[in-house]
Design an enzyme around this catalytic site. Structure first.
Site, PDB file in Angstrom:
ATOM      1  N   ASP A   1       0.806  -1.116   0.005  1.00  0.00           N
ATOM      2  CA  ASP A   1      -0.002  -0.264  -0.040  1.00  0.00           C
ATOM      3  C   ASP A   1       0.974   1.438  -0.012  1.00  0.00           C
ATOM      4  OD1 ASP A   1      -3.200   0.806   1.442  1.00  0.00           O
ATOM      5  OD2 ASP A   1      -1.584   2.205   0.924  1.00  0.00           O
TER       6      ASP A   1
ATOM      7  N   ASP B   1      -4.121   2.286  -4.990  1.00  0.00           N
ATOM      8  CA  ASP B   1      -2.458   2.283  -4.493  1.00  0.00           C
ATOM      9  C   ASP B   1      -2.240   0.984  -3.579  1.00  0.00           C
ATOM     10  OD1 ASP B   1      -3.980   2.535  -1.938  1.00  0.00           O
ATOM     11  OD2 ASP B   1      -2.266   4.052  -1.051  1.00  0.00           O
ATOM     12  N   GLU B   2      -3.149  -0.042  -3.631  1.00  0.00           N
ATOM     13  CA  GLU B   2      -2.928  -1.399  -3.092  1.00  0.00           C
ATOM     14  C   GLU B   2      -3.127  -2.571  -3.910  1.00  0.00           C
ATOM     15  OE1 GLU B   2      -5.479  -2.475   0.224  1.00  0.00           O
ATOM     16  OE2 GLU B   2      -7.038  -1.182  -0.516  1.00  0.00           O
TER      17      GLU B   2
HETATM   18  P1  TTP Z   1      -5.231   4.996   1.562  1.00  0.00           P
HETATM   19  O1  TTP Z   1      -4.161   3.719   1.135  1.00  0.00           O
HETATM   20  O2  TTP Z   1      -6.058   4.558   2.596  1.00  0.00           O
HETATM   21  O3  TTP Z   1      -4.298   6.211   1.963  1.00  0.00           O
HETATM   22  P2  TTP Z   1      -3.066   6.916   1.730  1.00  0.00           P
HETATM   23  O4  TTP Z   1      -2.368   6.151   0.749  1.00  0.00           O
HETATM   24  O5  TTP Z   1      -3.602   8.279   1.533  1.00  0.00           O
HETATM   25  O6  TTP Z   1      -2.182   6.931   3.178  1.00  0.00           O
HETATM   26  P3  TTP Z   1      -1.617   5.306   3.952  1.00  0.00           P
HETATM   27  O7  TTP Z   1      -1.907   4.315   3.035  1.00  0.00           O
HETATM   28  O8  TTP Z   1      -0.233   5.888   4.064  1.00  0.00           O
HETATM   29  O9  TTP Z   1      -2.469   5.515   5.177  1.00  0.00           O
HETATM   30  O10 TTP Z   1      -6.026   5.444   0.455  1.00  0.00           O
HETATM   31  C1  TTP Z   1      -5.199   5.539  -1.161  1.00  0.00           C
HETATM   32  C2  TTP Z   1      -5.783   6.961  -1.545  1.00  0.00           C
HETATM   33  O11 TTP Z   1      -7.042   6.841  -1.925  1.00  0.00           O
HETATM   34  C3  TTP Z   1      -5.463   8.039  -0.680  1.00  0.00           C
HETATM   35  O12 TTP Z   1      -4.182   8.465  -1.277  1.00  0.00           O
HETATM   36  C4  TTP Z   1      -6.553   8.953  -1.321  1.00  0.00           C
HETATM   37  C5  TTP Z   1      -7.742   8.261  -1.884  1.00  0.00           C
HETATM   38  N1  TTP Z   1      -8.726   8.287  -0.624  1.00  0.00           N
HETATM   39  C6  TTP Z   1      -9.926   9.012  -0.753  1.00  0.00           C
HETATM   40  O13 TTP Z   1      -9.930   9.633  -1.772  1.00  0.00           O
HETATM   41  N2  TTP Z   1     -10.729   8.932   0.241  1.00  0.00           N
HETATM   42  C7  TTP Z   1     -10.509   8.411   1.369  1.00  0.00           C
HETATM   43  O14 TTP Z   1     -11.406   8.219   2.224  1.00  0.00           O
HETATM   44  C8  TTP Z   1      -9.533   7.382   1.518  1.00  0.00           C
HETATM   45  C9  TTP Z   1      -9.350   6.576   2.853  1.00  0.00           C
HETATM   46  C10 TTP Z   1      -8.454   7.237   0.481  1.00  0.00           C
HETATM   47 MG    MG Z   2      -2.098   4.032   0.762  1.00  0.00          MG
END
Ligand code: TTP
Ligand code: MG
Length: 393
Positions: A10, A105-106
């Site tokens: 991720d 992103d995962e």
């Molecule tokens: P995540 O992987 O949940 O968050 P992140 O990558 O920003 O942070 P981390 O993994 O380090 O905790 O989500 C991936 C992307 O999806 C995030 O960059 C933006 C988008 N997203 C939204 O638009 N709304 C949301 O509520 C969430 C959780 C994510």
């Molecule tokens: Mg992320």
């Protein structure tokens, strides 16, 4: 039996990291991606520097501004995020034959039985992190575990820039010490309810019998929690691959009843799924929607259309309708999923028959997907479906 070696990867603060990558002057600063202060709407994500102020995904932007007025507030640039996502996913896909992208992103990778060929999994993970950083400038966190559910928890646990391993013999010890808020899938209302009953840690949850949990939380939640706190939640990202469908889903860290948040998630999921289908050459006439409410009950709905779905906008229109028929204001949602079922190989010239706006857009999206295949990372992509909000503000 051979122990499974499963990776969950991720990207760290993904949208915000891309902004810092493209704007070096923003590095080390609180960057908040989402709506703009003064408007309605929420935070999509923010840099770790902004998280130190208490800003987080899904927070109303007005609150984010109160917490961090010196923050750099920017609108999302989905095209750019998608482009970098594709680069990362390309690298992962070429690393292991069993690869499954779950969201922008995962992804999950199955590396069971590859030790002889690829070396110890920790070394492989380290070099993968390095490779991703060198080729894109982004940092990824990797979790390694013998179950998919634990791999997901492990990647989150090591964040940011993490590499965290839960070995089979270490599961009990790890889960005993895990804070309740790190128990994936038990966010928001569920956690609140548990805490009200005095269950404030995973260890306390593990001490409960299933019957006692049923009494407090209801059957669905009890079933999930009983397995989850032992690292055994039934979760397999590859299961649907066998049923010929493509899907993506989001579990909220806090259950939400905010229409704006729900619609934004739906759009992003439609975008994800429609593009994956295009890139992999699939057509489908069967979009579906999955909703899980706060009490863990799940509803699924699907429709069969006369013609295959041709664009992310059309997919959104269809699943938004399904959503509207099931959701009512105030109803809190813990998970949303969007999918395309009964995949068929895409026919040539699909979308030529009906030249509606959606079909035209479908053609554009398909052309972009083709272009990307030929020149990965080169196509400047415009996706109208996700631009609506930008235009409004
Ligand atoms: P995540 O992987 O949940 O968050 P992140 O990558 O920003 O942070 P981390 O993994 O380090 O905790 O989500 C991936 C992307 O999806 C995030 O960059 C933006 C988008 N997203 C939204 O638009 N709304 C949301 O509520 C969430 C959780 C994510
Ligand atoms: Mg992320």
């Amino acid at each position: 039996m051979m122990t499974p070696v499963l990776f969950h990867l991720d990207l760290d603060a993904f949208f915000a990291s891309v902004e810092q990558l493209d704007h070096p002057e923003w590095r080390g600063k609180p960057v908040i991606v989402g709506a703009l202060p003064g408007g309605r709407g929420v935070v999509s994500t923010c840099s770790y520097e902004a998280r130190a102020f208490g800003v987080r995904s899904a927070l109303p932007i007005s609150q984010a501004f109160q917490l961090c007025p010196q923050g750099i507030f920017v609108r999302p640039r989905m095209d750019r995020y998608h482009e970098l996502s594709q680069q990362v996913m390309g690298l992962l896909r070429s690393t292991a034959p069993r690869f499954r992208q779950m969201s922008v992103d995962e992804a999950y990778l199955d590396l069971s039985g590859t030790r002889a060929l690829l070396g110890p999994e920790v070394d492989l993970a380290r070099s993968l992190k390095e490779k991703i950083h060198q080729s894109t400038g982004l940092r990824v966190s990797i979790g390694i575990a013998p179950t998919w559910y634990l791999a997901k928890i492990a990647s989150d646990f090591g964040k940011p820039d993490g590499l965290f391993v839960i070995p089979p013999e270490g599961i009990d010890e790890f889960m005993e010490a895990l804070p309740l808020k790190k128990l994936h899938g038990a966010g928001g209302k569920t956690r609140e309810r548990l805490e009200n009953f005095g269950i404030t840690s995973v260890a306390a949850l593990r001490a409960m019998t299933k019957d006692a949990l049923r009494g407090l939380m209801g059957d669905g939640a009890a079933e999930f929690l009983f397995l989850a706190c032992r690292g055994q939640a039934d979760y397999n990202p590859f299961r649907e691959a066998q049923s010929h469908s493509i899907s993506a889903e989001t579990t909220y860290s806090e259950d939400t009843a905010e229409l704006e948040v729900l619609e934004t998630t739906l759009k992003a999921l439609c975008h994800e799924v429609a593009f994956r289908a295009l890139e992999e050459g699939w057509a489908s006439r069967t979009p579906h929607l999955k909703l899980r409410w706060s009490d863990f009950t799940t509803v699924s709905a699907q429709v069969t259309l006369a013609q295959p779905v041709v664009s992310s906008t059309e997919l959104y229109r269809v699943v938004r309708q399904l959503f509207g028929e099931r959701w009512s204001p105030g109803r809190t949602v813990r998970l949303i999923g969007v999918g395309l079922g009964r995949l068929e190989a895409q026919g040539p010239g699909q979308g030529d028959l009906f030249e509606t706006e959606e079909h035209k857009q479908g053609k554009v999206e398909r052309a972009l997907a083709d272009l990307k295949k030929k020149r990965p990372g080169a196509a400047p992509v415009m996706r109208a479906s996700l631009m609506g909000k930008n235009r409004r503000e």
